[in-house]
Write a protein that holds these residues in place. Structure first.
Motif, PDB file in Angstrom:
ATOM      1  N   LEU A  89       0.799  -1.223   0.000  1.00  0.00           N
ATOM      2  CA  LEU A  89       0.000   0.000   0.000  1.00  0.00           C
ATOM      3  C   LEU A  89       0.831   1.271   0.000  1.00  0.00           C
ATOM      4  O   LEU A  89       0.439   2.274  -0.581  1.00  0.00           O
ATOM      5  CB  LEU A  89      -0.941   0.015   1.222  1.00  0.00           C
ATOM      6  N   HIS A  90       1.969   1.245   0.666  1.00  0.00           N
ATOM      7  CA  HIS A  90       2.713   2.500   0.807  1.00  0.00           C
ATOM      8  C   HIS A  90       3.968   2.557  -0.032  1.00  0.00           C
ATOM      9  O   HIS A  90       4.183   3.522  -0.769  1.00  0.00           O
ATOM     10  CB  HIS A  90       3.043   2.721   2.286  1.00  0.00           C
ATOM     11  N   ILE A  91       4.785   1.531   0.095  1.00  0.00           N
ATOM     12  CA  ILE A  91       6.064   1.583  -0.641  1.00  0.00           C
ATOM     13  C   ILE A  91       5.829   1.472  -2.145  1.00  0.00           C
ATOM     14  O   ILE A  91       6.299   2.290  -2.935  1.00  0.00           O
ATOM     15  CB  ILE A  91       6.993   0.438  -0.184  1.00  0.00           C
ATOM     16  N   PHE A  92       5.034   0.498  -2.500  1.00  0.00           N
ATOM     17  CA  PHE A  92       4.837   0.190  -3.909  1.00  0.00           C
ATOM     18  C   PHE A  92       4.303   1.399  -4.675  1.00  0.00           C
ATOM     19  O   PHE A  92       4.821   1.790  -5.713  1.00  0.00           O
ATOM     20  CB  PHE A  92       3.877  -0.988  -3.995  1.00  0.00           C
ATOM     21  N   ARG A  93       3.267   1.992  -4.127  1.00  0.00           N
ATOM     22  CA  ARG A  93       2.633   3.129  -4.779  1.00  0.00           C
ATOM     23  C   ARG A  93       3.626   4.271  -5.006  1.00  0.00           C
ATOM     24  O   ARG A  93       3.659   4.907  -6.052  1.00  0.00           O
ATOM     25  CB  ARG A  93       1.463   3.585  -3.887  1.00  0.00           C
TER      26      ARG A  93
END
Lengths: 577, 453
Positions: free
Chosen positions: B367-371
Motif C-alpha cells: 500500500l505505501h512503498i509500492f505506490r
C-alpha cells in the motif's frame, strides 16, 4: 498476495517443463528440408535478385537448357535437344525445339509463342526486368516455325562461345497466365530491341507494366506456376518457403525418361535460418536435412561428431569459386612484372588454405580449375612462398632496401614500396590470409596496410582503379572459359572488368583466338599458354579453388553432388530402401 | 490534460519530421545503392560476362527512371559555383566525378564541356588507349599536357587529337581557379525524390520496398507482429518477475535469498546478449546436452487448417528460448531499478508512520512503498517501450525470428531505403508516444504532479 504470486510462478515453471515434452513438432512426412541463410525476397523468374531465390525458382520454372549436376554438363531441359547453331556474318542463329510433352500447370502445351512472350517480358521497357535485361540484349529476334508450334530460332548478334548457354539460360514464362489479356501479343521482339523511348507512353505496355510489376508477381502461389515439377505451396516471409510436387507432372510421363528432369520428393521446404550456429544446432536436432556453406572449422567438428555422421553424410565437392589477389598494374610501383612476381612469392598460399580454409581448398596455377583436366596447365607449379626469391626479384627490379623500406627512383621520381590491401569486410578467410601476407611482407621489409571495407566500396575502388592490391572471389563454371572480359586490354578502362590492367599483345591474341577456336586441342593449347602468361605477369594471382562443405541426411540417395551451385539436385532425391 | 497532450504533440512534430528527413537524406549517402549492386555490379566477378557494360548501364538508368530515383534528392542543393545543376544526370559515376573535378579545377563549365566532348570523340585504339585512360583521370594541367603528349605520339596526324589539344590548351589558359570556393544554390522545385516520398506519406503510402516491391506498411506490420510476440511477452515477464523479486528483497526473512540472487543478476547483466542466446541454444536445443526446444524459427509449415489456438500451441516451443533470452537480458537492470526505488521509499517517514500504526509488513509494502516507488518504475518501463518496435536484432537473428531488428539489418545491407526510413519513423514515433504515456502514468501514479501549462 505473495503466496499467490508464488503459485503463479510455480505454474509457469510447471508449464515450461510440460511444454518441453512437446518440443519437437511433428514434421510433414516425405519433406526435404533445406537451410537458407536469408529470405529469397522475390521469386519472380524475371526480377529475382538472390542466388537463394534462383534455387527455388529452378524447381518451379524451367529454362531451355539446364546443367546436369551428375556430370556438370549442359543438357536440354525444356528443349528436346541442344540448339542447332548456324553462324552468319554478323548474326548467329540458334534453333531449338521444345519437348513434345512439356506443358504448363493447366495442361496446355509449352510452345514457341511462350518463348517469344518471355523474351518480350525480359526486353520491354517499364517492366521490372532490369536485372536480367542486359543478359538477353544480344538476342535480337525470334523466328517461329510456321509448321511446328514448338520450334523456333533465336537471332543473335555476333558470336561468343557462351552464347549457347545464354540463349537457353532464362526461365520460360507461361503467356496464358502472365498475360491473360494478351497485351503483349501485338508487339514483336524486335520492337523491344531498338530504341525503347518511343514506347514509354504506350498505354497497352503501361497496363501490362502495372500488372506485371505488382508485388503479387514476386510471391503469389497462384501466379508463380511454371513448367517444372513443383509449385509454391506456402511462403511465410523470412521463415520458410514450401514447394509441393505437382500431381500429374509431364516430366514423369516422358516416353524416354531423362535422369535430370525430375521431381521426386513430394515436398521441399526451405527453412530460413540467418545464424550459422543456429543452423548447425538445427542440423544436430535433425530439424533440417541439408546444410551447405558450413564454416570450415565447424565442418571438421561435425566430421568428428559420431551422432552427426550417423545421420548425415558430409561432402566436400570441388567448387568453382576461385580466390585470387589482384595487383593494380597501373600504379607505377607495380608497373613491372618483377615487382609483382616478388609480391606473389610473399603470398603463403599453403598457410592461407590451412588456416583460413582448414585445408578445404586446392591450390591452382591459374584461373582454370584443377578439376577441369583438359584445360588446366599441369606443366606449371603454383607460385611458391619464397621470401628470399622475393628479395632477389625486388633488387633486380631496381628497388633498394633501406631501414625505412624499399625505395627506387624511376624517371626522377622516388618510389616507396608499400601495399594497401583491400578486401570485403566480414570475410574471415580474406582477413586471415591478409594478416598472414602482412607478416610475411613485413619480414621482407614491405609495409602492408590491411583494410577490410564494405563490399560495395571494394567494388567502387576496384572499378575506379584506385587500389593497390585486393583479395576477391571469382565464380566460375566447368563449361565456358571465355576469359576475354577479365584479361583483355580492351576491358581495362575505368569500370571495365579487367580490373588489374593485365594484358600483353600475346595474351590479347590468345583471348581473341580462343573465341573462334573450334577444336578442343586448340582451345586447350591457348588456355594453357594463357595460364603461363598470367603466372609470369603476376597481376592476377590465382590463390586457390575452394571446396564446398555440405551435410545431407544419409537417408537420401541420388544426390548428384557437384561443385556447381546449389551443389546437389534436390528434385532428384530418393529415399534409400 | 488533453490540451497538454495536444501541445506536446505539436512540439514533437518538428523533431519527428527532422529525424525522418535527416535519415531520408543520410541513407542515400551510403556507398552503393540497391540498383547499382543488383544491376551494375551483378555478376561482375564471373568467368564470362553475361552482358556488356553499356547494356547494364542502360538497364540501370531505366531502373532509376522507372522508380523516380533519377530525380534530385531534395528541393535544393548547394554545389560549388562552377558546377552545373544537371551534373547528376551524367553516367557513369566515374565520368561524373571526373567532370566535377575538372569543373572545380578550372571554374569554367563551357570550357570543361568543350574539352570533354573532344575527349570523348577520340577513338580508343590499342595505341591511344593508355594515354586516353590517363586523360580520363587527369585533372591537373601538367598531367593533362603530359598525357596529351603521349596521345599525340600514338596518333600524330589525327584531327580529333589536334582539336582536343586546342580545347585543353584553352581550358588550361582561360580557366579561373578558386571559383569553386563560392557556393551556388540550385533550386529543383517539387520534382525531387523527397517531395514525392513526403507527398506519398501524407496519403498513407510510404512507398514500396526495393527488394520485393511490396508496400512498406505491409512488410513492417508483418515484422512488427513477430517482434511483439517475443518482446512484449518478455518485457511483461521481466517486469513481473522484477517486481516480485524487488518485493522479496525488501523483506527481512528473504535477506539470504537476496544475497544469493543479486550476484547472479549482476553476472547475468555482464553476459553479452549473443553469448546468452547461444548458451541457451547450446544447453536447451542441443542433442549433445538437453534437446528440449527447437533451435530456430517460429513454427513449421503444416498442411491442413489449424485453429488459432492450435497454431499458438504449435508455436509455443519455438518461442520459449527467444523469450527466455530477452527476459534474462532485461531482468537484472529492471530488478535493480525497481529494488532501488522501493528501498528509497522504504526509508521514508510515511513508511515509518505506517509501520508505527501497526500495519503488517506486507501491507506496508503493497500500500505505501509500492505506490510511491511507481514513479521511477514508470521511467524504466517507458524506456523499454521503443524496443517493442525497434526489435531485438541479436535475439531475432540467432533464433531466426523475422522481426523488426532483423528487418532493419537486412534493409541496411540491401540499401532498401524506403524500409530504413519507415522503421526509423516508426521507432521515433513510438519513442515519442512512450514519453507521452509515461507522463500520463506519472499523473495517475501521483496526483501531486501538476503539469506545466
Amino acid at each position: 498476495m505473495i503466496l499467490k504470486m508464488k503459485k503463479v510462478n510455480l505454474l509457469f515453471y510447471i508449464s515450461l517443463i510440460f511444454l518441453s515434452f512437446c518440443s519437437q513438432p511433428a514434421r510433414e512426412p516425405e519433406e526435404v528440408r533445406i537451410r537458407l541463410a536469408a529470405d529469397p525476397e522475390n521469386l519472380n523468374p524475371v526480377s529475382y535478385t538472390k542466388a537463394d531465390a534462383l534455387q527455388i525458382i529452378n524447381l518451379i520454372f524451367q529454362a531451355l537448357l539446364t546443367v546436369d549436376l551428375a556430370d556438370n554438363t549442359i543438357k536440354p531441359a525444356l528443349a528436346d535437344a541442344l540448339p542447332v547453331i548456324a553462324r552468319h556474318d554478323s548474326v548467329t542463329h540458334f534453333t531449338y525445339r521444345l519437348r513434345e510433352e512439356a506443358s504448363w500447370a493447366d495442361g496446355s502445351p509449352v510452345t514457341a509463342k511462350d518463348v517469344a512472350f518471355t523474351l518480350k517480358v525480359m526486353k520491354a521497357p517499364l517492366l521490372h526486368n532490369e536485372q536480367l535485361k542486359p543478359q538477353v540484349a544480344f538476342i535480337q529476334d525470334i523466328v517461329l516455325d510456321a509448321a511446328d508450334a514448338k520450334k523456333f530460332t533465336l537471332v543473335c548478334q555476333g558470336f561468343t562461345p557462351e552464347m549457347q548457354l545464354l540463349t537457353g539460360d532464362f526461365f520460360i514464362l507461361p503467356a496464358y497466365l502472365f498475360d491473360p489479356k494478351k497485351l503483349l501479343d501485338s508487339y514483336s521482339v524486335t520492337d523491344f530491341t531498338d530504341d525503347l523511348s518511343r514506347l514509354e507512353n504506350d498505354t497497352k505496355l503501361k497496363t501490362f507494366a502495372t500488372w506485371f510489376n505488382s508485388p503479387d508477381f514476386n510471391r503469389s502461389a497462384a501466379l508463380l506456376k511454371g513448367s517444372a515439377g513443383y509449385e509454391l505451396e506456402n511462403w511465410t516471409t523470412a521463415q520458410y518457403v514450401t514447394l509441393k510436387r505437382k500431381t500429374d507432372w509431364w516430366g514423369n510421363n516422358l516416353r524416354q525418361p531423362v535422369s535430370y528432369v525430375t521431381a521426386n520428393p513430394t515436398r521441399i521446404s526451405f527453412q530460413i535460418i540467418p545464424d550459422n550456429t543456429t543452423a548447425l544446432l538445427a542440423l544436430k536436432n535433425k530439424q533440417i536435412d541439408i546444410l551447405d556453406n558450413i564454416p570450415a572449422a565447424e565442418f571438421t567438428n561435425l566430421k568428428n561428431n559420431k551422432a552427426v555422421t550417423e545421420t548425415y553424410a558430409l561432402y566436400t565437392p570441388d567448387a568453382f569459386d576461385l580466390v585470387y589477389a589482384g595487383l593494380n598494374t597501373r600504379q607505377p610501383k607495380f608497373g613491372d612484372k618483377q615487382t609483382r612476381q616478388a609480391i606473389a612469392h610473399l603470398l603463403d598460399i599453403n598457410s592461407f588454405i590451412k588456416i583460413s580454409q582448414q585445408s578445404y581448398a586446392s591450390p591452382t596455377v591459374g584461373p582454370v580449375p584443377p578439376s577441369v583436366k583438359t584445360y588446366y596447365n599441369n606443366g606449371l607449379t603454383p607460385v611458391s612462398f619464397a621470401p628470399a626469391k622475393a628479395t632477389q626479384l625486388l633488387t633486380s627490379a631496381g628497388w633498394r632496401i633501406t631501414p625505412e623500406g624499399w625505395f627506387r627512383t624511376v624517371n626522377g621520381e622516388k618510389q616507396h614500396l608499400t601495399i594497401n590491401l583491400i578486401f570485403r569486410a566480414g570475410n574471415t578467410a580474406f582477413e586471415n590470409s591478409a594478416l598472414i601476407f602482412q607478416q610475411a611482407a613485413a619480414k621482407a621489409g614491405i609495409p602492408v596496410n590491411v583494410q577490410a571495407i564494405e563490399g560495395s566500396v571494394v567494388s567502387q575502388q576496384v572499378q575506379a582503379h584506385t587500389f593497390d592490391m585486393f583479395f576477391r572471389t571469382l565464380t566460375g563454371n566447368p563449361f565456358f572459359f571465355n576469359f576475354k572480359p577479365l584479361f583483355h586490354t580492351s576491358y581495362s578502362e575505368q569500370g571495365g572488368s579487367n580490373a588489374t590492367g593485365f594484358g600483353t599483345t600475346e595474351s590479347d591474341r590468345l583471348l581473341d583466338e580462343f573465341i573462334v577456336a573450334e577444336s578442343e586441342e586448340k582451345k586447350a593449347a591457348l588456355l594453357k599458354r594463357l595460364q603461363a602468361i598470367l603466372q609470369e605477369e603476376a597481376a592476377f594471382i590465382s590463390l586457390y579453388y575452394q571446396k564446398d562443405r555440405i551435410a545431407i541426411r544419409n537417408k537420401y540417395e541420388n544426390l548428384k553432388i557437384s561443385g556447381l551451385s546449389p551443389n546437389y539436385d534436390v528434385s532428384a532425391f530418393k529415399i534409400k530402401n | 490534460m488533453l490540451g497538454f497532450f495536444i501541445k506536446r504533440l505539436l512540439y514533437a512534430l518538428p523533431s519527428l519530421w527532422l529525424i525522418v528527413t535527416l535519415i531520408f537524406i543520410l541513407s542515400r549517402l551510403l556507398p552503393g545503392s540497391f540498383a547499382s549492386e543488383n544491376i551494375l555490379h551483378s555478376q561482375s566477378e564471373s568467368y564470362y560476362s553475361k552482358s556488356d557494360k553499356s547494356a547494364k548501364q542502360q538497364a540501370y538508368q531505366n531502373y532509376l527512371l522507372r522508380t523516380g530515383q533519377h530525380l534530385p534528392l531534395f528541393y535544393f542543393s548547394v554545389t560549388a559555383n562552377p558546377e552545373p545543376d544537371t551534373l547528376y544526370k551524367v553516367y557513369p559515376e566515374s565520368e561524373r566525378l571526373h567532370l566535377q573535378k575538372l569543373a572545380w579545377q578550372y571554374g569554367n563549365w563551357p570550357l570543361v564541356t568543350a574539352y570533354y566532348k573532344n575527349l570523348q570523340r577520340i577513338n580508343p585504339t590499342s595505341e591511344t588507349k593508355p594515354a586516353l585512360e590517363m586523360l580520363r583521370k587527369a585533372v591537373d594541367g601538367k598531367a593533362i599536357l603530359s598525357a596529351l603528349a603521349d596521345l599525340k605520339k600514338a596518333a600524330p596526324y589525327s584531327s580529333t587529337v589536334q582539336e582536343l589539344e586546342k580545347s585543353a590548351d584553352n581550358l588550361i589558359r582561360n580557366g579561373t581557379g578558386y571559383t569553386y570556393l563560392l557556393p551556388k544554390l540550385h533550386w529543383h522545385g517539387t520534382q525531387n525524390q523527397y517531395h514525392t516520398w513526403l507527398a506519398g506519406l501524407f496519403t498513407g503510402d510510404a512507398g514500396n520496398s526495393f527488394r520485393d516491391s511490396r508496400p512498406v506498411q505491409d512488410i513492417i506490420l508483418e515484422a512488427l507482429l513477430n517482434t511483439w510476440i517475443i518482446v512484449l511477452i518478455s518485457l511483461l515477464l521481466s517486469c513481473l518477475l522484477a517486481m516480485e523479486l524487488a518485493i522479496l528483497f525488501l523483506q527481512r526473512p528473504f535477506i539470504k535469498l537476496k544475497q544469493l540472487i543479486m550476484p547472479v543478476l549482476f553476472l547475468l547483466d555482464s553476459v553479452p546478449l549473443f553469448v546468452l542466446c547461444l548458451l541457451l541454444l547450446v544447453f536447451f536445443a542441443n542433442p549433445d546436452f538437453l534437446q528440449l526446444f527447437p533451435a530456430y524459427g517460429m513454427g513449421f509449415f503444416q498442411t491442413g487448417n489449424l485453429s488459432w489456438t492450435e497454431q499458438f500451441i504449435n508455436r509455443l516451443p519455438f518461442l520459449i528460448l527467444p523469450i527466455l533470452s530477452l527476459t534474462l537480458a532485461y531482468l537484472p537492470y529492471i530488478t535493480n531499478q525497481f529494488y532501488r526505488a522501493m528501498l528509497d521509499a522504504d526509508t521514508s517517514d510515511y513508511v515509518r508512520t505506517a509501520r508505527a500504526k501497526g500495519l503488517s509488513h506486507k501491507k506496508v509494502i503493497r500500500l505505501h512503498i509500492f505506490r510511491n516507488a511507481w514513479l521511477p518504475m514508470i521511467t524504466v518501463i517507458s524506456d523499454f517501450i521503443p524496443a517493442l518496435v525497434a526489435g531485438a536484432v541479436i535475439t531475432e537473428t540467432i533464433f531466426a525470428v523475422p522481426g523488426m531488428g532483423s528487418l532493419l539489418v537486412a534493409s541496411v545491407q540491401a540499401r532498401d531505403y524506403p524500409i530504413i526510413v519507415a522503421i526509423v519513423f516508426v521507432v521515433a514515433l513510438v519513442r515519442f508516444v512512450s514519453h507521452l504515456l509515461a507522463d500520463a502514468a506519472y499523473m495517475l501514479a501521483d496526483p501531486r504532479i501538476r503539469l506545466q501549462r
